[in-house]
Scaffold this motif. Structure first.
Motif, PDB file in Angstrom:
ATOM      1  N   PRO A 138      48.225  47.342  45.016  1.00 46.88           N
ATOM      2  CA  PRO A 138      47.579  46.076  44.669  1.00 46.88           C
ATOM      3  C   PRO A 138      48.512  44.882  44.852  1.00 46.88           C
ATOM      4  O   PRO A 138      49.744  45.011  44.761  1.00 46.88           O
ATOM      5  CB  PRO A 138      47.218  46.258  43.184  1.00 46.88           C
ATOM      6  CG  PRO A 138      47.281  47.727  42.940  1.00 46.88           C
ATOM      7  CD  PRO A 138      48.322  48.250  43.872  1.00 46.88           C
ATOM      8  N   TYR A 139      47.919  43.716  45.076  1.00 48.15           N
ATOM      9  CA  TYR A 139      48.713  42.485  45.208  1.00 48.15           C
ATOM     10  C   TYR A 139      49.388  42.138  43.885  1.00 48.15           C
ATOM     11  O   TYR A 139      50.550  41.738  43.852  1.00 48.15           O
ATOM     12  CB  TYR A 139      47.794  41.337  45.637  1.00 48.15           C
ATOM     13  CG  TYR A 139      48.457  39.973  45.584  1.00 48.15           C
ATOM     14  CD1 TYR A 139      49.393  39.594  46.543  1.00 48.15           C
ATOM     15  CD2 TYR A 139      48.141  39.075  44.568  1.00 48.15           C
ATOM     16  CE1 TYR A 139      50.006  38.342  46.487  1.00 48.15           C
ATOM     17  CE2 TYR A 139      48.741  37.827  44.501  1.00 48.15           C
ATOM     18  CZ  TYR A 139      49.676  37.469  45.468  1.00 48.15           C
ATOM     19  OH  TYR A 139      50.286  36.228  45.401  1.00 48.15           O
ATOM     20  N   TYR A 140      48.656  42.295  42.782  1.00 46.42           N
ATOM     21  CA  TYR A 140      49.238  41.994  41.476  1.00 46.42           C
ATOM     22  C   TYR A 140      50.116  43.149  41.017  1.00 46.42           C
ATOM     23  O   TYR A 140      49.677  44.310  40.993  1.00 46.42           O
ATOM     24  CB  TYR A 140      48.151  41.745  40.428  1.00 46.42           C
ATOM     25  CG  TYR A 140      47.482  40.397  40.538  1.00 46.42           C
ATOM     26  CD1 TYR A 140      48.225  39.236  40.750  1.00 46.42           C
ATOM     27  CD2 TYR A 140      46.102  40.277  40.410  1.00 46.42           C
ATOM     28  CE1 TYR A 140      47.605  37.996  40.849  1.00 46.42           C
ATOM     29  CE2 TYR A 140      45.479  39.041  40.495  1.00 46.42           C
ATOM     30  CZ  TYR A 140      46.232  37.905  40.720  1.00 46.42           C
ATOM     31  OH  TYR A 140      45.638  36.681  40.807  1.00 46.42           O
ATOM     32  N   THR A 141      51.333  42.836  40.651  1.00 45.98           N
ATOM     33  CA  THR A 141      52.283  43.804  40.119  1.00 45.98           C
ATOM     34  C   THR A 141      53.013  43.147  38.950  1.00 45.98           C
ATOM     35  O   THR A 141      52.903  41.935  38.749  1.00 45.98           O
ATOM     36  CB  THR A 141      53.321  44.211  41.183  1.00 45.98           C
ATOM     37  OG1 THR A 141      54.148  43.070  41.493  1.00 45.98           O
ATOM     38  CG2 THR A 141      52.645  44.713  42.464  1.00 45.98           C
ATOM     39  N   PRO A 142      53.792  43.905  38.174  1.00 46.09           N
ATOM     40  CA  PRO A 142      54.584  43.277  37.108  1.00 46.09           C
ATOM     41  C   PRO A 142      55.571  42.239  37.647  1.00 46.09           C
ATOM     42  O   PRO A 142      56.028  41.382  36.890  1.00 46.09           O
ATOM     43  CB  PRO A 142      55.315  44.467  36.482  1.00 46.09           C
ATOM     44  CG  PRO A 142      54.392  45.631  36.717  1.00 46.09           C
ATOM     45  CD  PRO A 142      53.829  45.374  38.092  1.00 46.09           C
ATOM     46  N   GLU A 143      55.861  42.291  38.948  1.00 44.95           N
ATOM     47  CA  GLU A 143      56.771  41.317  39.544  1.00 44.95           C
ATOM     48  C   GLU A 143      56.039  40.065  40.021  1.00 44.95           C
ATOM     49  O   GLU A 143      56.520  38.946  39.837  1.00 44.95           O
ATOM     50  CB  GLU A 143      57.530  41.942  40.731  1.00 44.95           C
ATOM     51  CG  GLU A 143      58.530  43.010  40.354  1.00 44.95           C
ATOM     52  CD  GLU A 143      57.874  44.302  39.928  1.00 44.95           C
ATOM     53  OE1 GLU A 143      58.380  44.937  38.963  1.00 44.95           O
ATOM     54  OE2 GLU A 143      56.834  44.683  40.531  1.00 44.95           O
TER      55      GLU A 143
ATOM     56  N   GLY B 291      45.909  33.683  52.874  1.00 50.05           N
ATOM     57  CA  GLY B 291      46.453  32.484  52.269  1.00 50.05           C
ATOM     58  C   GLY B 291      47.513  32.744  51.218  1.00 50.05           C
ATOM     59  O   GLY B 291      48.381  31.892  50.978  1.00 50.05           O
ATOM     60  N   VAL B 292      47.457  33.917  50.565  1.00 47.74           N
ATOM     61  CA  VAL B 292      48.495  34.248  49.584  1.00 47.74           C
ATOM     62  C   VAL B 292      49.549  35.169  50.184  1.00 47.74           C
ATOM     63  O   VAL B 292      50.451  35.639  49.482  1.00 47.74           O
ATOM     64  CB  VAL B 292      47.890  34.908  48.322  1.00 47.74           C
ATOM     65  CG1 VAL B 292      46.928  33.956  47.628  1.00 47.74           C
ATOM     66  CG2 VAL B 292      47.209  36.232  48.654  1.00 47.74           C
ATOM     67  N   GLY B 293      49.418  35.419  51.485  1.00 50.19           N
ATOM     68  CA  GLY B 293      50.438  36.198  52.181  1.00 50.19           C
ATOM     69  C   GLY B 293      50.348  37.694  51.984  1.00 50.19           C
ATOM     70  O   GLY B 293      51.358  38.401  52.065  1.00 50.19           O
ATOM     71  N   THR B 294      49.135  38.203  51.746  1.00 48.26           N
ATOM     72  CA  THR B 294      48.986  39.638  51.563  1.00 48.26           C
ATOM     73  C   THR B 294      48.076  40.220  52.631  1.00 48.26           C
ATOM     74  O   THR B 294      47.399  39.486  53.365  1.00 48.26           O
ATOM     75  CB  THR B 294      48.449  39.964  50.153  1.00 48.26           C
ATOM     76  OG1 THR B 294      48.641  41.349  49.889  1.00 48.26           O
ATOM     77  CG2 THR B 294      46.984  39.600  50.014  1.00 48.26           C
ATOM     78  N   ASP B 295      48.039  41.517  52.712  1.00 49.12           N
ATOM     79  CA  ASP B 295      47.290  42.226  53.748  1.00 49.12           C
ATOM     80  C   ASP B 295      45.788  42.015  53.572  1.00 49.12           C
ATOM     81  O   ASP B 295      45.244  42.198  52.483  1.00 49.12           O
ATOM     82  CB  ASP B 295      47.627  43.714  53.666  1.00 49.12           C
ATOM     83  CG  ASP B 295      46.906  44.542  54.720  1.00 49.12           C
ATOM     84  OD1 ASP B 295      46.517  43.975  55.757  1.00 49.12           O
ATOM     85  OD2 ASP B 295      46.745  45.761  54.505  1.00 49.12           O
ATOM     86  N   ALA B 296      45.117  41.626  54.660  1.00 50.57           N
ATOM     87  CA  ALA B 296      43.676  41.376  54.618  1.00 50.57           C
ATOM     88  C   ALA B 296      42.891  42.447  55.362  1.00 50.57           C
ATOM     89  O   ALA B 296      41.670  42.332  55.512  1.00 50.57           O
ATOM     90  CB  ALA B 296      43.360  40.012  55.221  1.00 50.57           C
TER      91      ALA B 296
END
Length: 442
Positions: A373-378, A156-161
């Motif tokens: 990780p999905y979370y990055t400084p960007e 749903g957030v467009g990341t690898d599952a």
């Protein structure tokens, strides 16, 4: 550097509390093929909930190496030691911080397979917790139900599952329930933070004591997570040990501690608000009741059991009701005795897919890519830096100057100060905070 070239697998577990050490250590054990050698190194992240020696023994898994570490010391150890698998048994923010710290420490060099997951029922902060765990090679889901939800969030957030891997809770097991004991034994599995107020906790305690009075032929046990002075995942503001004082319970009522599996060996009816102990009991076919007295609400976690057939009130239990669980619900939760999360086969087979995935990753030509990780400084510039800073890491995952470290074992004075600080924190939570709230009518 991984040690997969040898026959013996080296596994490390980083945990921040007693329950997460239990999950991490038992998960490590389940993920290791029976034919392979197994070395377990344990790291306990220093904090208010660092488990005691008794809590560690209660898990029943002996580590070959065990020490308490700061985040910075752990990251340094991961560059000095060689492991095949690393299990991060931490709260979500801790997992995210370590993923970034390990990414910075390992870079593009050799590294172990990184595994994380949840200790039990996931009934709150689903999206937040999952995204904080994204970046591990395996994100373990304890049931088919959870695996479906986890994949939906990532997609749903467009990341690898693809990291989502269906397993089961690692501490299920024990002999199936075969019939009533003598005496018939009712166990209430208490939770440190559910419910979270004095009125509701006194109500539950009163109903449990009243059940003991109504049924003098029964043994009624209040199963507690920790002894006075011990720390657990959640600090109890209102421990039942304190609330029971002055209640004058009958002789067939008592408090018990210890391994949940051993308590279940003599249980005829397990009662709880939403404890993971309910899943342990259901797996063994022990009659289980999830209380509705305080409502069926997300804040209590008992909403997770809608459809289970286990919801019941104390009035019903006092009258002799024994819930009958729904078989389809059990199968989707991965707790049906003798079945895997997908149905059929043995409980041990529930970990086959995870073992196979780990083996493939260890044999990957050229080694594993850097953690991502999905979370990055960007992607999360207003969120991630705060998470990293709480663990004394900079935005790049590198320990900040002055980050706590322990290059050598703490001396006796330092140990005394540390114990005193933890005791002061617990005293503040359990005694000072409730008084302030009552005075301020908060």
């Amino acid at each position: 550097m991984p040690a997969s070239a040898t026959n013996s697998l080296r596994v490390a577990v980083l945990a921040d509390s007693d329950t997460r050490w239990k999950w991490g250590a038992l998960t490590a054990q389940r993920l290791t093929p029976a034919a392979a050698g197994f070395r377990l190194d344990g790291y306990l992240l220093r904090g208010r909930a660092t488990p005691t020696a008794r809590q560690l023994r209660e898990v029943g898994v002996r580590a070959d190496f065990l020490r308490e570490v700061t985040g910075a010391e752990f990251l340094r150890a991961m560059t000095e030691e060689s492991y095949d698998v690393l299990v991060l048994a931490l709260v979500g923010g801790g997992v995210q911080a370590m993923l970034h710290g390990l990414r910075a420490a390992w870079g593009s060099g050799p590294r172990p397979v990184v595994v994380t997951g949840y200790v039990g029922v996931v009934y709150e902060k689903l999206v937040d917790g999952l995204l904080l765990r994204h970046g591990a090679d395996l994100v373990l889901a304890n049931s088919r139900h959870d695996a479906d939800r986890f994949r939906a969030v990532y997609e749903g957030v467009g990341t690898d599952a693809s990291a989502v891997t269906e397993v089961a809770l690692p501490f299920l097991g024990g002999a199936p329930y075969t019939g009533e004991h003598d005496p018939f034994t009712v166990v209430f599995a208490a939770q440190p933070s559910v419910p979270d107020n004095r009125r509701d906790r006194i109500y539950l305690l009163g109903r449990l004591i009243e059940h003991a009075r109504r049924h003098p032929e029964r043994e009624v046990l209040l199963k507690l997570r920790s002894k006075p002075g011990e720390h657990t995942t959640h600090i109890e503001e209102l421990p039942y040990q304190k609330l029971v004082q002055g209640q004058d319970p009958p002789a067939n009522f008592r408090l018990v501690y210890g391994h949940m599996g051993e308590v279940l060996d003599r249980t005829d009816l397990l009662v709880t608000v939403s404890s993971t102990a309910a899943l342990e009991a259901l797996h063994r076919r022990v009659p289980t009741a999830v209380l509705t007295d305080l409502g069926v609400r997300e804040v209590l976690g008992n909403h997770h059991f809608t459809g289970s057939g286990c919801l019941a009130s104390w009035d019903q239990l006092d009258a002799g009701h024994r819930p009958v669980p729904d078989e389809e619900w059990l199968a989707r939760q991965g707790v049906a005795a003798g079945g895997t999360p997908s149905g059929g086969g043995s409980y041990d087979a529930a970990f086959d897919a995870a073992r196979e995935r780990i083996a493939k990753l260890l044999d990957r030509p050229g080694g594993l890519p850097p953690l991502n990780p999905y979370y990055t400084p960007e992607t999360a510039p207003g969120y991630l830096p705060g998470i990293l800073a709480r663990h004394h890491l900079g935005p790049d995952g590198v320990p900040l100057p002055g980050a706590p470290a322990a290059d050598k074992a703490p001396g006796p004075v330092r140990q005394i100060v540390r114990r005193a600080a933890r005791g002061a924190y617990r005293h503040g939570v359990q005694r000072v905070a409730p008084v302030i709230r009552r005075m301020g009518e908060l």
